[in-house]
Design a protein around this motif. Structure first.
Motif, mmCIF file in Angstrom:
data_model
loop_
_atom_site.group_PDB
_atom_site.id
_atom_site.type_symbol
_atom_site.label_atom_id
_atom_site.label_comp_id
_atom_site.label_asym_id
_atom_site.label_seq_id
_atom_site.Cartn_x
_atom_site.Cartn_y
_atom_site.Cartn_z
ATOM 1 N N ASP A 181 0.870 -1.155 0.000
ATOM 2 C CA ASP A 181 0.000 0.000 0.000
ATOM 3 C C ASP A 181 0.919 1.220 0.000
ATOM 4 O OD1 ASP A 181 -2.972 0.607 0.475
ATOM 5 O OD2 ASP A 181 -1.931 1.969 1.844
ATOM 6 N N ARG A 183 1.752 5.443 -0.474
ATOM 7 C CA ARG A 183 1.285 6.831 -0.485
ATOM 8 C C ARG A 183 2.457 7.773 -0.325
ATOM 9 N NH1 ARG A 183 -3.062 5.939 3.794
ATOM 10 N NH2 ARG A 183 -2.809 3.785 3.113
ATOM 11 N N LEU B 204 2.590 11.106 -5.067
ATOM 12 C CA LEU B 204 3.274 9.897 -5.480
ATOM 13 C C LEU B 204 3.467 9.964 -6.988
ATOM 14 C CD1 LEU B 204 4.347 7.078 -4.823
ATOM 15 C CD2 LEU B 204 2.019 6.225 -4.908
ATOM 16 N N CYS B 225 -0.090 11.044 -8.243
ATOM 17 C CA CYS B 225 -1.230 10.614 -7.443
ATOM 18 C C CYS B 225 -1.325 11.387 -6.131
ATOM 19 C CB CYS B 225 -1.125 9.130 -7.092
ATOM 20 S SG CYS B 225 -0.735 8.084 -8.475
ATOM 21 N N THR B 227 -2.426 10.913 -2.714
ATOM 22 C CA THR B 227 -2.723 9.716 -1.920
ATOM 23 C C THR B 227 -3.331 10.050 -0.565
ATOM 24 O OG1 THR B 227 -0.468 9.698 -1.073
ATOM 25 C CG2 THR B 227 -0.916 8.349 -3.008
ATOM 26 N N TYR B 230 -7.003 8.347 -1.145
ATOM 27 C CA TYR B 230 -6.953 6.953 -1.588
ATOM 28 C C TYR B 230 -5.492 6.569 -1.767
ATOM 29 C CZ TYR B 230 -11.694 8.213 -2.818
ATOM 30 O OH TYR B 230 -12.983 8.662 -2.768
ATOM 31 N N SER B 231 -5.085 5.523 -1.109
ATOM 32 C CA SER B 231 -3.712 5.082 -1.327
ATOM 33 C C SER B 231 -3.691 4.127 -2.512
ATOM 34 C CB SER B 231 -3.178 4.388 -0.087
ATOM 35 O OG SER B 231 -3.917 3.217 0.154
ATOM 36 N N ILE B 232 -2.499 3.815 -2.953
ATOM 37 C CA ILE B 232 -2.350 2.927 -4.096
ATOM 38 C C ILE B 232 -2.058 1.535 -3.564
ATOM 39 C CG2 ILE B 232 -1.069 2.508 -6.217
ATOM 40 C CD1 ILE B 232 -2.601 5.142 -6.185
#
Lengths: 236, 236
Positions: A181, A183, B204, B225, B227, B230-232
């Motif tokens: 995960d 970020r 990110l 991104c 984050t 919403y994280s990846i």
DNA sequence: GAGTGGTCTAGACCACCTG
DNA sequence: AGGTGGTCTAGACCACTCG
């Protein structure tokens, strides 16, 4: 192993693993294998097709079937390799500073990954390390694992400084799968100081869950990476 | 597309994508396909084998060839799925805003990935999109691909808004491998404005290189991104 | 030109699933 | 029992690689 092509596949695989055919070598041609095993070419081709899928060989028309380096599966971004293995393969001087030797403690609340009941009850082994490249700190790594059936883990040093090697050699634990995960976060004061950057500077935060071959025993890590000097690339 | 089995493979793939055969449906049996296409069963089987590899169908003995939800191999963190597919599977409202429709331009200098001579000469097709979740912009995606043998790419719209689906259906391009490179960076003014965050906030940054089944044609993307919301995560 | 893998044909028997 | 995919045979011609 009832089928013919499985038998051929198994034979060839064994020979590759045994080193009869090394990296870059050519396997016998399909027609020769046909003679050797007494089956038709289709059957041979099916066996070879399986070996291609498994990553033992690649085929080249007009040339033959070439044995290739068996490459580890990439499991998510970091694969199953550890930090040292990863960066050292790029000919850089890497080092690890243990900030917190393995100790038994409680799980942090809230923990970044949901824990099951057995993990929760077992309590936690915690360690914290700084990873350096060329003596420059680039990564802050906190690792947590449930304190279940890992005798003397906190009193014995890590083998070659590697957590995964220790788990494998001393406790027969193998990593089977990784979840992650990602970020981007601003550096807090502690991280900023340890990584020698300004507070608030962007850091890459990676939460990792390493599943193992033992139920209810996963390894959890959080990585804070300063990516200004070194980015986090693929490991193949 | 010289070979028979490629033709059969392509026909079936088109029909699946067009919805002639939906998820869970059975394809015609091998012997029926044999009649329909006027080729032997081996040829049909080879076509079906390819579709299995590409993740369009799975086969079940005694039952048939079953169309499955198209899920691609996980290749590195982002897998080969597109953004929509990934996030929408989590039941969130996702949308894409095209900021820059595909145009022919020059490669940016310096480019974030080394290009080979043929790619360099071919010039570049560029597009830029914003990805939103629940109407909130979370990702800024710039995509670059060499302008080689992709007729009418810039004039035809993307199929279902998906780049990879368009490449697969219209040009028979399949992603074979992904390389990626991650870092955390402060938001520049443009990104900050488009993602509606303060300048300097951590983002990110992901550089991606998608290899395809065609030499000298890789797809390059850079993702910025946000984050915080919403994280990846992993895509499995 | 000789040898390699790539494609294709025309059959056969078997194991598995479902009505 | 009838149909499905799984395995296998015995050929054939072609495209590619290399000496």
């Amino acid at each position: 192993m009832g089928t013919l092509y499985r038998k051929v596949q198994h034979d060839l695989k064994s020979q590759i693993i045994a080193g009869v055919y090394g990296e870059g070598d050519l396997l016998p041609s399909e027609s020769e294998l046909q003679r050797l095993h007494g089956v038709t070419r289709s059957t041979i081709r099916q066996a070879l097709e399986e070996l291609v899928k498994e990553g033992y060989i690649r085929k080249k028309q007009g040339k033959g079937s070439i044995v290739i380096r068996r490459q580890r599966r990439t499991l998510g971004m970091l694969s199953v390799k550890g930090f040292s293995e990863v960066v050292s393969s790029r000919r850089m001087a890497v080092s690890t500073v243990m900030i917190q030797k393995p100790v038994i403690s409680r799980w942090e609340e809230p923990f970044f990954y949901p824990l099951d009941d057995l993990e929760q009850k077992a309590g936690c082994i915690f360690l914290k390390r700084i990873r350096c490249v060329e003596d420059e700190p680039v990564m802050l790594e906190s690792t947590y694992l449930p304190n279940t059936n890992l005798p003397r883990f906190c009193t014995r040093p890590l083998i070659h400084g590697s957590l995964f090697e220790t788990l494998s050699v001393n406790y027969s634990l193998e990593i089977t799968r990784v979840e992650q995960d990602l970020r981007a976060v601003p550096a807090d004061d502690d991280a900023a100081a340890r990584l020698r950057i300004g507070p608030g500077k962007p850091l890459l935060l990676i939460y990792l869950k390493f599943y193992t071959n033992r139920e209810h025993l996963s390894v959890y890590s959080s990585l804070l990476c300063n990516t200004t000097g070194y980015s986090i690339g693929n490991i193949l």
